[in-house]
Design a protein around this motif. Structure first.
Motif, PDB file in Angstrom:
ATOM      1  N   PHE A   1     -29.663   8.332 -69.398  1.00 62.69           N
ATOM      2  CA  PHE A   1     -29.579   6.906 -69.132  1.00 62.69           C
ATOM      3  C   PHE A   1     -30.932   6.313 -68.753  1.00 62.69           C
ATOM      4  CE2 PHE A   1     -25.123   5.890 -69.247  1.00 62.69           C
ATOM      5  CZ  PHE A   1     -24.490   7.101 -69.029  1.00 62.69           C
ATOM      6  N   GLY A   2     -31.119   5.057 -69.124  1.00 65.44           N
ATOM      7  CA  GLY A   2     -32.202   4.264 -68.573  1.00 65.44           C
ATOM      8  C   GLY A   2     -31.819   3.774 -67.185  1.00 65.44           C
ATOM      9  N   GLU A   3     -32.716   3.042 -66.550  1.00 66.07           N
ATOM     10  CA  GLU A   3     -32.472   2.581 -65.176  1.00 66.07           C
ATOM     11  C   GLU A   3     -31.537   1.384 -65.122  1.00 66.07           C
ATOM     12  OE1 GLU A   3     -36.528   4.206 -63.018  1.00 66.07           O
ATOM     13  OE2 GLU A   3     -36.223   2.052 -63.239  1.00 66.07           O
TER      14      GLU A   3
ATOM     15  N   LEU B   1     -20.134  11.555 -61.093  1.00 68.62           N
ATOM     16  CA  LEU B   1     -19.338  11.233 -62.277  1.00 68.62           C
ATOM     17  C   LEU B   1     -19.177  12.469 -63.143  1.00 68.62           C
ATOM     18  CD1 LEU B   1     -21.222   7.945 -63.170  1.00 68.62           C
ATOM     19  CD2 LEU B   1     -18.850   8.024 -62.450  1.00 68.62           C
TER      20      LEU B   1
ATOM     21  N   TYR C   1     -22.865  13.892 -63.523  1.00 67.21           N
ATOM     22  CA  TYR C   1     -23.932  12.941 -63.243  1.00 67.21           C
ATOM     23  C   TYR C   1     -23.835  12.533 -61.773  1.00 67.21           C
ATOM     24  CZ  TYR C   1     -24.800  12.258 -68.247  1.00 67.21           C
ATOM     25  OH  TYR C   1     -25.128  12.437 -69.570  1.00 67.21           O
TER      26      TYR C   1
ATOM     27  N   GLN D   1     -24.920   9.422 -59.196  1.00 67.26           N
ATOM     28  CA  GLN D   1     -25.333   8.023 -59.226  1.00 67.26           C
ATOM     29  C   GLN D   1     -25.458   7.498 -57.805  1.00 67.26           C
ATOM     30  OE1 GLN D   1     -22.810   5.216 -61.392  1.00 67.26           O
ATOM     31  NE2 GLN D   1     -24.589   3.918 -61.821  1.00 67.26           N
TER      32      GLN D   1
ATOM     33  N   TRP E   1     -29.732  -5.310 -64.572  1.00 71.99           N
ATOM     34  CA  TRP E   1     -28.724  -6.033 -63.792  1.00 71.99           C
ATOM     35  C   TRP E   1     -28.621  -7.442 -64.340  1.00 71.99           C
ATOM     36  CZ3 TRP E   1     -25.491  -4.004 -60.293  1.00 71.99           C
ATOM     37  CH2 TRP E   1     -25.824  -2.755 -59.738  1.00 71.99           C
TER      38      TRP E   1
ATOM     39  N   PHE F   1     -16.110   8.895 -69.254  1.00 71.94           N
ATOM     40  CA  PHE F   1     -16.392   9.173 -67.852  1.00 71.94           C
ATOM     41  C   PHE F   1     -15.140   9.088 -66.996  1.00 71.94           C
ATOM     42  CE2 PHE F   1     -20.983   9.393 -67.512  1.00 71.94           C
ATOM     43  CZ  PHE F   1     -21.406   8.830 -68.703  1.00 71.94           C
TER      44      PHE F   1
ATOM     45  N   LEU G   1     -26.321  -0.478 -69.090  1.00 70.87           N
ATOM     46  CA  LEU G   1     -27.046   0.774 -69.188  1.00 70.87           C
ATOM     47  C   LEU G   1     -27.272   1.137 -70.653  1.00 70.87           C
ATOM     48  CD1 LEU G   1     -24.913   2.683 -66.564  1.00 70.87           C
ATOM     49  CD2 LEU G   1     -27.349   2.213 -66.312  1.00 70.87           C
TER      50      LEU G   1
ATOM     51  N   GLY H   1     -26.607   1.381 -56.752  1.00 69.71           N
ATOM     52  CA  GLY H   1     -27.578   0.471 -57.354  1.00 69.71           C
ATOM     53  C   GLY H   1     -28.491   1.114 -58.373  1.00 69.71           C
ATOM     54  N   LYS H   2     -28.263   2.402 -58.658  1.00 71.98           N
ATOM     55  CA  LYS H   2     -29.109   3.113 -59.619  1.00 71.98           C
ATOM     56  C   LYS H   2     -28.294   3.562 -60.825  1.00 71.98           C
ATOM     57  CE  LYS H   2     -32.816   3.038 -57.012  1.00 71.98           C
ATOM     58  NZ  LYS H   2     -34.006   2.231 -57.416  1.00 71.98           N
ATOM     59  N   SER H   3     -28.969   4.061 -61.850  1.00 68.46           N
ATOM     60  CA  SER H   3     -28.275   4.538 -63.035  1.00 68.46           C
ATOM     61  C   SER H   3     -27.870   6.003 -62.853  1.00 68.46           C
ATOM     62  CB  SER H   3     -29.170   4.379 -64.267  1.00 68.46           C
ATOM     63  OG  SER H   3     -30.315   5.192 -64.149  1.00 68.46           O
ATOM     64  N   PRO H   4     -26.896   6.477 -63.641  1.00 67.16           N
ATOM     65  CA  PRO H   4     -26.480   7.885 -63.537  1.00 67.16           C
ATOM     66  C   PRO H   4     -27.609   8.837 -63.931  1.00 67.16           C
ATOM     67  CG  PRO H   4     -24.829   6.566 -64.687  1.00 67.16           C
ATOM     68  CD  PRO H   4     -26.057   5.718 -64.578  1.00 67.16           C
TER      69      PRO H   4
ATOM     70  N   LEU I   1     -28.382  12.915 -64.808  1.00 69.01           N
ATOM     71  CA  LEU I   1     -27.728  14.163 -65.178  1.00 69.01           C
ATOM     72  C   LEU I   1     -28.045  15.266 -64.181  1.00 69.01           C
ATOM     73  CD1 LEU I   1     -26.127  15.723 -67.416  1.00 69.01           C
ATOM     74  CD2 LEU I   1     -28.367  16.350 -68.350  1.00 69.01           C
TER      75      LEU I   1
END
Lengths: 109, 115
Positions: B106-108, A88, A36, A38, B111, A99, B90, A41-44, A46
């Motif tokens: 994953f979603g965004e 990751l 992954y 990342q 926070w 992870f 998440l 400030g963002k999500s992982p 794929l």
């Protein structure tokens, strides 16, 4: 204990070079592995997964799996500044993902 | 764009508040997950739902209460949180638990700041 170990870095490579990210795992029951990306400030997100020994290529990315050595790697060819992120490594036993701590990559223009 | 949507994107709550995080997916996935991620750390698994039933609870404090109303929705109810619970939460989904090629999307993230 299911563990995935990664070198946390930071890893710096010049633009256009090959970035090599490595991961080892301790659970021989792990069936498949995932990379992954990342951004801060963002999500992982794929990139790719692999579950057979050998190499798997997708565009500029190549994942490598060696089950005998319990080793997974990700090669990024022609690295771009936009590849700068944390990568990751994750293992999957079938029932659970776990992870690694991630490797920070910086591609220098 | 991710096909796992989370709301709200940002939440600030006091330690006595009750709030909820929501997650929705329309990929037909039958496994859904909550992860917690602190800065510069990997995601930590909190809960796994498989076919709308809780299958894994990673010893999460009871101030976090998950709920899976149907196969598309996953909630995380929050009550009496502590400042150290501030993190990125998440939501993720996968086709089903137990498959070698099981891939988590994953979603965004939401926070959360606890003040």
């Amino acid at each position: 204990q299911k563990e995935v170990e990664q070198n946390s870095g930071p890893l710096s490579v010049p633009e256009g070079a090959i970035a090599s990210l490595n991961c080892t795992y301790s659970d021989r029951g792990s069936q498949s592995f995932f990379w992954y990306r990342q951004y801060s400030g963002k999500s992982p997100e794929l990139i790719m997964f692999i579950y057979s020994n050998g190499d798997k290529e997708d565009g500029r990315f190549t994942a490598q799996l060696n089950k005998a050595s319990q080793y997974v790697s990700l090669l990024i060819r022609d690295s771009q500044p936009s590849d700068s992120a944390t990568y990751l490594c994750a293992g999957n036993t079938g029932n659970q993902f776990y992870f690694g701590t991630g490797t920070s990559l910086t591609v220098i223009p | 764009d991710t096909e796992v949507t989370q709301t709200p994107k940002h939440l600030v709550m006091g330690m006595t508040n009750k709030k909820s995080l929501k997650c929705e997916q329309h990929m037909g996935h039958r496994a859904m997950y909550w992860y917690k991620q602190k800065a510069k750390k990997p995601p930590e698994l909190m809960f796994v739902y498989s076919y709308e039933k809780l299958s894994i609870n990673e010893s999460v404090p009871s101030r976090f209460s998950p709920e899976c109303p149907n196969s598309s929705l996953l909630n995380l109810h929050l009550h009496a949180l502590q400042p150290e619970d501030s993190a990125l939460y998440l939501c993720a989904s996968s086709s089903r638990v137990g498959q070698m090629s099981n891939t988590i999307y994953f979603g965004e993230g939401s926070w959360l700041t606890v003040v």
